[in-house]
Enzyme design. Structure first.
Site, PDB file in Angstrom:
ATOM      1  N   ARG A  53       0.820  -1.222   0.000  1.00 33.55           N
ATOM      2  CA  ARG A  53       0.000   0.000   0.000  1.00 33.55           C
ATOM      3  C   ARG A  53       0.846   1.260   0.000  1.00 33.55           C
ATOM      4  O   ARG A  53       0.406   2.307  -0.478  1.00 33.55           O
ATOM      5  CB  ARG A  53      -0.990  -0.022   1.168  1.00 33.55           C
ATOM      6  CG  ARG A  53      -2.106  -1.055   0.979  1.00 33.55           C
ATOM      7  CD  ARG A  53      -3.064  -1.100   2.163  1.00 33.55           C
ATOM      8  NE  ARG A  53      -2.399  -1.370   3.426  1.00 33.55           N
ATOM      9  CZ  ARG A  53      -2.210  -2.584   3.939  1.00 33.55           C
ATOM     10  NH1 ARG A  53      -2.659  -3.640   3.312  1.00 33.55           N
ATOM     11  NH2 ARG A  53      -1.590  -2.728   5.087  1.00 33.55           N
ATOM     12  N   GLU A  94       4.501  -6.980  14.115  1.00 33.54           N
ATOM     13  CA  GLU A  94       3.658  -7.318  15.259  1.00 33.54           C
ATOM     14  C   GLU A  94       3.405  -8.821  15.310  1.00 33.54           C
ATOM     15  O   GLU A  94       3.205  -9.388  16.365  1.00 33.54           O
ATOM     16  CB  GLU A  94       2.283  -6.636  15.160  1.00 33.54           C
ATOM     17  CG  GLU A  94       2.300  -5.138  15.093  1.00 33.54           C
ATOM     18  CD  GLU A  94       2.230  -4.592  13.678  1.00 33.54           C
ATOM     19  OE1 GLU A  94       1.357  -3.776  13.409  1.00 33.54           O
ATOM     20  OE2 GLU A  94       3.058  -4.981  12.829  1.00 33.54           O
TER      21      GLU A  94
END
Length: 178
Positions: A61, A98
């Protein structure tokens, strides 16, 4: 209406993705809105340092944001890619996410020594990907002094980690908590 609330309203929140307890902020709904996408790029472009010479986008993105900014600003675009996507000589760096680990790469020679590069992505969370991008650009000889994002998740600390590396960080929208 607070600053950029109009854009914030276009971002879809998806609970429990990619795992339970995570609130995923999906900018694809913002990108679907032509006016919202244009306003996003225009507002980000207004934050860019004048002496910037190259816009680096992080796959995937980040490419969308970097392409729009590079076009509006009349600059070239550097693509920071996932492994196995670049055909020529490349350098890479591994980093933690994460949810695990990953790697990004760039072509050798695509950054000139001392070139001022703007790092962009759609979102900054823990900062692992962005910090890897900074490391990679610096390995290539470039200078990163600024990073721009559509969204910052300040509770996860990524923007602060970038600031600790002497990088000015701006995001149009902050989503706290959740």
């Amino acid at each position: 209406m607070t600053q950029n609330e109009d854009l914030s309203a276009l971002i879809r929140s998806i609970p429990d993705y990619p795992k339970p307890g995570i609130m995923f902020r999906d900018v694809s709904s913002l990108l679907l809105d032509a006016k919202g996408y244009r306003m996003t790029i225009d507002r980000l472009a207004g934050l860019v340092d004048e002496d910037t010479t190259l816009v680096a986008g992080i796959e995937a993105r980040g490419f969308i944001v970097a392409s729009g900014l590079a076009y509006v600003l009349g600059l070239g675009q550097l693509m920071l890619r996932k492994p196995g996507k670049l055909p020529g000589e490349k350098i890479g760096t591994d980093y933690k996410l994460e949810y695990g680990t990953d790697r990004i790469e760039m072509h050798v020679g695509h950054v000139k020594p001392g070139q001022k590069v703007l790092l962009v992505d759609d979102l900054v969370a823990t900062g692992g990907t962005a910090l890897a991008g900074v490391d990679l650009i610096r390995q290539g000889g470039g200078k990163v002094e600024q990073a721009l994002f559509i969204v910052d998740l300040p509770d996860l600390g990524g923007a602060e980690k970038l600031r600790a590396q002497n990088i000015r960080v701006n995001a149009l929208i902050d989503f706290d908590g959740d």
